[in-house]
Every structure is written in C-alpha cells, then in structure tokens.
Write a protein that holds these residues in place. Structure first.
Motif, PDB file in Angstrom:
ATOM      1  N   ILE A   7     -19.360 -12.223 -31.562  1.00  0.00           N
ATOM      2  CA  ILE A   7     -17.966 -11.833 -31.315  1.00  0.00           C
ATOM      3  C   ILE A   7     -17.829 -10.318 -31.367  1.00  0.00           C
ATOM      4  N   PRO A   8     -17.741  -9.647 -30.202  1.00  0.00           N
ATOM      5  CA  PRO A   8     -17.529  -8.204 -30.196  1.00  0.00           C
ATOM      6  C   PRO A   8     -16.081  -7.914 -30.591  1.00  0.00           C
ATOM      7  N   CYS A   9     -15.884  -6.990 -31.506  1.00  0.00           N
ATOM      8  CA  CYS A   9     -14.528  -6.706 -31.978  1.00  0.00           C
ATOM      9  C   CYS A   9     -14.247  -5.216 -31.958  1.00  0.00           C
ATOM     10  N   TYR A  10     -13.189  -4.852 -31.311  1.00  0.00           N
ATOM     11  CA  TYR A  10     -12.750  -3.462 -31.340  1.00  0.00           C
ATOM     12  C   TYR A  10     -11.256  -3.460 -31.618  1.00  0.00           C
ATOM     13  N   ASN A  11     -10.866  -2.973 -32.768  1.00  0.00           N
ATOM     14  CA  ASN A  11      -9.465  -2.979 -33.203  1.00  0.00           C
ATOM     15  C   ASN A  11      -8.837  -4.376 -33.092  1.00  0.00           C
ATOM     16  N   GLU A  12      -9.412  -5.321 -33.785  1.00  0.00           N
ATOM     17  CA  GLU A  12      -8.932  -6.701 -33.696  1.00  0.00           C
ATOM     18  C   GLU A  12      -8.442  -7.221 -35.044  1.00  0.00           C
ATOM     19  N   GLU A  13      -7.951  -6.336 -35.910  1.00  0.00           N
ATOM     20  CA  GLU A  13      -7.585  -6.819 -37.249  1.00  0.00           C
ATOM     21  C   GLU A  13      -6.520  -7.914 -37.207  1.00  0.00           C
ATOM     22  N   ASN A  40     -18.676  -5.237 -35.047  1.00  0.00           N
ATOM     23  CA  ASN A  40     -17.552  -4.304 -35.102  1.00  0.00           C
ATOM     24  C   ASN A  40     -17.920  -3.048 -34.331  1.00  0.00           C
ATOM     25  N   ASP A  41     -17.257  -2.881 -33.196  1.00  0.00           N
ATOM     26  CA  ASP A  41     -17.620  -1.814 -32.268  1.00  0.00           C
ATOM     27  C   ASP A  41     -16.834  -0.536 -32.585  1.00  0.00           C
ATOM     28  N   GLY A  42     -17.057   0.003 -33.768  1.00  0.00           N
ATOM     29  CA  GLY A  42     -16.410   1.260 -34.144  1.00  0.00           C
ATOM     30  C   GLY A  42     -14.889   1.191 -34.176  1.00  0.00           C
ATOM     31  N   ASP A  92     -14.821 -13.609 -26.985  1.00  0.00           N
ATOM     32  CA  ASP A  92     -13.881 -12.539 -27.341  1.00  0.00           C
ATOM     33  C   ASP A  92     -13.179 -12.906 -28.637  1.00  0.00           C
ATOM     34  N   ALA A  93     -12.712 -11.875 -29.329  1.00  0.00           N
ATOM     35  CA  ALA A  93     -12.061 -12.105 -30.615  1.00  0.00           C
ATOM     36  C   ALA A  93     -10.595 -12.476 -30.476  1.00  0.00           C
ATOM     37  N   ASP A  94     -10.053 -12.416 -29.243  1.00  0.00           N
ATOM     38  CA  ASP A  94      -8.606 -12.565 -29.088  1.00  0.00           C
ATOM     39  C   ASP A  94      -8.183 -13.973 -28.682  1.00  0.00           C
ATOM     40  N   LEU A  95      -9.103 -14.942 -28.795  1.00  0.00           N
ATOM     41  CA  LEU A  95      -8.852 -16.343 -28.427  1.00  0.00           C
ATOM     42  C   LEU A  95      -8.568 -16.530 -26.945  1.00  0.00           C
ATOM     43  N   GLN A  96      -8.917 -15.542 -26.121  1.00  0.00           N
ATOM     44  CA  GLN A  96      -8.811 -15.766 -24.675  1.00  0.00           C
ATOM     45  C   GLN A  96      -9.966 -16.630 -24.202  1.00  0.00           C
ATOM     46  N   ASP A  97     -11.003 -16.719 -25.018  1.00  0.00           N
ATOM     47  CA  ASP A  97     -12.104 -17.638 -24.746  1.00  0.00           C
ATOM     48  C   ASP A  97     -11.902 -18.800 -25.704  1.00  0.00           C
ATOM     49  N   GLU A 198      -3.482 -16.190 -22.691  1.00  0.00           N
ATOM     50  CA  GLU A 198      -3.199 -14.796 -23.034  1.00  0.00           C
ATOM     51  C   GLU A 198      -3.658 -14.490 -24.453  1.00  0.00           C
ATOM     52  N   ARG A 199      -3.923 -13.226 -24.701  1.00  0.00           N
ATOM     53  CA  ARG A 199      -4.473 -12.878 -26.020  1.00  0.00           C
ATOM     54  C   ARG A 199      -3.456 -13.161 -27.118  1.00  0.00           C
ATOM     55  N   VAL A 200      -3.953 -13.600 -28.311  1.00  0.00           N
ATOM     56  CA  VAL A 200      -3.039 -14.038 -29.368  1.00  0.00           C
ATOM     57  C   VAL A 200      -2.333 -12.888 -30.061  1.00  0.00           C
ATOM     58  N   GLU A 203      -3.741  -5.747 -28.544  1.00  0.00           N
ATOM     59  CA  GLU A 203      -3.594  -5.538 -27.107  1.00  0.00           C
ATOM     60  C   GLU A 203      -4.912  -5.271 -26.423  1.00  0.00           C
ATOM     61  N   THR A 204      -4.886  -5.421 -25.095  1.00  0.00           N
ATOM     62  CA  THR A 204      -6.126  -5.274 -24.338  1.00  0.00           C
ATOM     63  C   THR A 204      -6.648  -3.841 -24.409  1.00  0.00           C
ATOM     64  N   LYS A 205      -7.981  -3.716 -24.379  1.00  0.00           N
ATOM     65  CA  LYS A 205      -8.594  -2.387 -24.418  1.00  0.00           C
ATOM     66  C   LYS A 205      -8.933  -1.894 -23.026  1.00  0.00           C
ATOM     67  N   TRP A 206      -8.573  -2.687 -22.005  1.00  0.00           N
ATOM     68  CA  TRP A 206      -8.963  -2.332 -20.649  1.00  0.00           C
ATOM     69  C   TRP A 206      -7.766  -1.881 -19.845  1.00  0.00           C
TER      70      TRP A 206
HETATM   71  N1  UDP Z   1     -14.219  -4.948 -27.087  1.00  0.00           N
HETATM   72  C1  UDP Z   1     -15.259  -4.274 -27.712  1.00  0.00           C
HETATM   73  N2  UDP Z   1     -15.430  -2.938 -27.469  1.00  0.00           N
HETATM   74  C2  UDP Z   1     -14.614  -2.243 -26.621  1.00  0.00           C
HETATM   75  C3  UDP Z   1     -13.567  -2.945 -25.983  1.00  0.00           C
HETATM   76  C4  UDP Z   1     -13.407  -4.300 -26.218  1.00  0.00           C
HETATM   77  O1  UDP Z   1     -16.025  -4.867 -28.465  1.00  0.00           O
HETATM   78  O2  UDP Z   1     -14.817  -1.035 -26.464  1.00  0.00           O
HETATM   79  C5  UDP Z   1     -14.033  -6.398 -27.351  1.00  0.00           C
HETATM   80  C6  UDP Z   1     -12.634  -6.786 -27.809  1.00  0.00           C
HETATM   81  O3  UDP Z   1     -12.487  -6.653 -29.204  1.00  0.00           O
HETATM   82  C7  UDP Z   1     -12.536  -8.237 -27.368  1.00  0.00           C
HETATM   83  C8  UDP Z   1     -13.378  -8.253 -26.103  1.00  0.00           C
HETATM   84  O4  UDP Z   1     -14.219  -7.101 -26.158  1.00  0.00           O
HETATM   85  O5  UDP Z   1     -13.098  -9.124 -28.318  1.00  0.00           O
HETATM   86  C9  UDP Z   1     -12.530  -8.254 -24.839  1.00  0.00           C
HETATM   87  O6  UDP Z   1     -11.622  -7.171 -24.878  1.00  0.00           O
HETATM   88  P1  UDP Z   1     -10.119  -7.319 -24.391  1.00  0.00           P
HETATM   89  O7  UDP Z   1      -9.546  -8.597 -24.894  1.00  0.00           O
HETATM   90  O8  UDP Z   1      -9.422  -6.070 -24.768  1.00  0.00           O
HETATM   91  O9  UDP Z   1     -10.321  -7.390 -22.831  1.00  0.00           O
HETATM   92  P2  UDP Z   1      -9.532  -8.331 -21.787  1.00  0.00           P
HETATM   93  O10 UDP Z   1      -9.611  -9.736 -22.325  1.00  0.00           O
HETATM   94  O11 UDP Z   1      -8.150  -7.814 -21.754  1.00  0.00           O
HETATM   95  O12 UDP Z   1     -10.266  -8.160 -20.510  1.00  0.00           O
END
Ligand code: UDP
Ligand code: MG
Length: 314
Positions: A7-13, A40-42, A92-97, A198-200, A203-206
């Motif tokens: 589970i890659p996480c970036y600002n997902e507290e 935890n990706d920084g 993904d950490a946001d339950l979109q998966d 949608e993410r729970v 917010e999105t990082k993209w």
């Molecule tokens: N993520 C990450 N590093 C980053 C950007 C995103 O590890 O620099 C992780 C994020 O925490 C999430 C996943 O990648 O678990 C997908 O990111 P996000 O939900 O923001 O993307 P979207 O679903 O909007 O395409």
C-alpha cells in the motif's frame, strides 16, 4: 500461502484507518495468511504515526518509510522488493481499489488458469470529463505505438504470483511506468471490471498536469514511435522542398524572374525552424531518459522500517 498487500501512502492519515478497517474485515473472511506492507512515500502529515500505531496493534502490519517523496512508482517498486508473499497485490490507500474484490481475485489466481488478476474501471464517474477524454486518447495511442499492452481504465490494483513479481523486479529501469511494465512482462492476466469508486478521505495527489506528464513519460518509456515521427517529418519536408524547387524553376523559365516572395520565404524558414526544434525536443526527451538511466541512482531510500530484512536502498 502468504498474501502480501503493498500500500503506497502519501499524506493518507485520514484514509488509512478506514482502509485498515475495511481491509481487515475482508481479510478475516479469507482463509490465508497476510502481510500489509505500507510504504510511506515521504508524507508530510501524520501518516507514519498512523502506520506505526497500526503496527503496534497488528503484527501483520509492516512498513517502509522513505527519506522523502519518491513517487508512487518508487513506492510500488519498494513494495515488490520487500514483499514476502507468494501472492502479491498493490492497492491504493484511499479505498478506490475495493478490498472486497480480494477474495474473488485470489480465487481466480488459485484456479491455476491465471498468473495475475488485474482490475479496470468500467466507468469514470466522478472524474472531470476533460480528464477522461485525455485518458481515453492516451490508451488508444499507447496501444497503437508500443508493445506494452495497456488496457483502458487499467488500475495498478493487481494481484500476481511470485513469478510475475520476480519478472517485474528484473526490470530495473529507473524511469518506471508500471502500467507498461505489467503489460510488457506478459503472463496470463484476467481483467476484472468494476465501477469507479471515489476516494474515502483526503484528496488526490494527481493534478491534471502531473497526469499529462505521466502519460507523456509512459509513451517515451515504451515506444520509439516519436523518434520515427521526427524522421518522417524530415523526409516529408525534403520531398516538399523538391517540389517547390521544381515549381520555382518552371515559373522562372515560363514567366521570367519577378523579385517577389520574401514573405513566403520567411514563412518557410520559420516553419522549418519550428519543425526542427520540435524534433530536437523529441530527441531531447529520449536523451534525458538515457542520462537519468545511466546514473543508476537508487529507486528509493528507506529511512525507517519494522522489517528486519528490508532492502533499504535499491
Ligand atoms: N501516492 C504515493 N506517492 C505519491 C502520490 C500518490 O504513494 O507521490 C499513493 C497515494 O497515497 C495513493 C495512491 O498512490 O495510495 C494513488 O494516489 P491518488 O489516490 O492520489 O491517485 P488517484 O486515485 O487520484 O489517481
Ligand atoms: Mg485514489
């Protein structure tokens, strides 16, 4: 059998507790051992704290924490390097998966017919229309010009056998584009469609531009087509200039030599100059990739982990 969730996480507290809750509920219904490997990706928020608290409570929780933000691609790679399972999943950490798909995915893998179960969104509900439009064009294009077979709506949410993970690890390139890498390594893949969620929380990082650049990178990483386009341009222009030469010679022979045409000359010079710079730019993209690859920089640097055998730099 051990199942590893990466589970890659970036600002997902905000999303993490919900993710953990939901995933644990699903895992409890499955009968297999499991590790949850949070990367935890920084993060700049309390993500690491949340993960550590989870790790205290639950020994299945493992984590790697990067020294800075290296991007989702690096986080996934670190996960693959450090996962112990015979079956590995990226989520993904946001339950979109949706974790609720896990039992079905595992059953498909265990049927022995497939080496990997991938997911694709069949709808893009909740997404800005312009983004969907560009995404669709991108998938059409990359499939036409590269041999990495990328499915429209494909997510990185994928469950795969150890053999496939090892193949992915063998692709050591520093410019990583996972959708392409998954397709390139092959193996028998089952595509599981599902409705967009949608993410729970959080917010999105993209941003749109980040995605656009990511798409361009994907094309440069998996196709030489843009380079061919520039040589076709060159050939086309040469052919056109020959025709123009012919036209000018004939006109001179028939009508004499009126001194005119400086405007058209200027236009041609600017036009050709533009095309040349454009082609040089394409070339530059590839040279830049070669430059970065040739440095052999590590993909990620782990500053903190609870894995005793972690590969901290790779
Ligand atoms: N993520 C990450 N590093 C980053 C950007 C995103 O590890 O620099 C992780 C994020 O925490 C999430 C996943 O990648 O678990 C997908 O990111 P996000 O939900 O923001 O993307 P979207 O679903 O909007 O395409
Ligand atoms: Mg998301």
């Amino acid at each position: 059998m051990l199942l590893s969730l990466i589970i890659p996480c970036y600002n997902e507290e905000q999303a993490l507790p919900l993710f953990y809750e939901e995933t644990s509920r699903v895992l409890a219904e499955m009968d297999c051992e499991c590790e949850m490997l949070f990367v935890n990706d920084g993060s700049r928020d309390g993500t690491l704290g949340v993960i550590k608290a989870l790790a205290e409570r639950d020994e299945r929780v493992r984590y790697l924490s990067f020294s800075r933000n290296f991007g989702k691609e690096a986080a996934m790679f670190a996960g693959f390097c450090n996962a112990h399972g015979e079956v590995v999943t990226v989520m993904d950490a946001d339950l979109q998966d949706p974790p609720s798909l896990l039992p079905e995915m595992l059953a498909l893998l265990e049927s022995g017919e497939y080496d990997s179960v991938a997911t694709r969104r069949v709808s893009r509900a909740g997404e800005p229309p312009i983004r969907s439009w560009f995404a669709r064009r991108f998938y059409k294009l990359i499939n036409r010009i590269s041999d990495a077979d990328v499915v429209d709506g494909a997510r990185d949410f994928r469950m795969m056998k150890r053999e496939m993970v090892d193949a992915i690890l063998a692709m050591n390139e520093s410019n990583r584009f996972s959708k392409g890498i998954f397709g390139w390594v092959g193996f028998r893949t089952y595509w599981l469609p599902y409705e967009n969620v949608e993410r729970v929380a959080g917010e999105t990082k993209w941003s749109f531009w980040k995605l656009f650049k990511y798409a361009l990178d994907g094309i440069v990483n998996f196709s030489q087509m843009p380079l061919s386009i520039s040589s076709w341009f060159g050939m086309g222009m040469t052919a056109v200039s020959f025709l123009m030469l012919l036209f000018i010679i004939l006109r001179k022979l028939i009508f004499g030599d009126p001194v005119a045409g400086w405007a058209s000359t200027a236009c041609i010079i600017i036009f050709v100059g533009g095309i040349q710079l454009f082609c040089l730019g394409i070339m530059g993209q590839y040279v830049a990739k070669i430059y970065m690859e040739s440095k052999h920089r590590p993909h990620y640097i782990v500053a903190e982990t609870n894995l005793p055998d972690a590969r901290k730099i790779k």
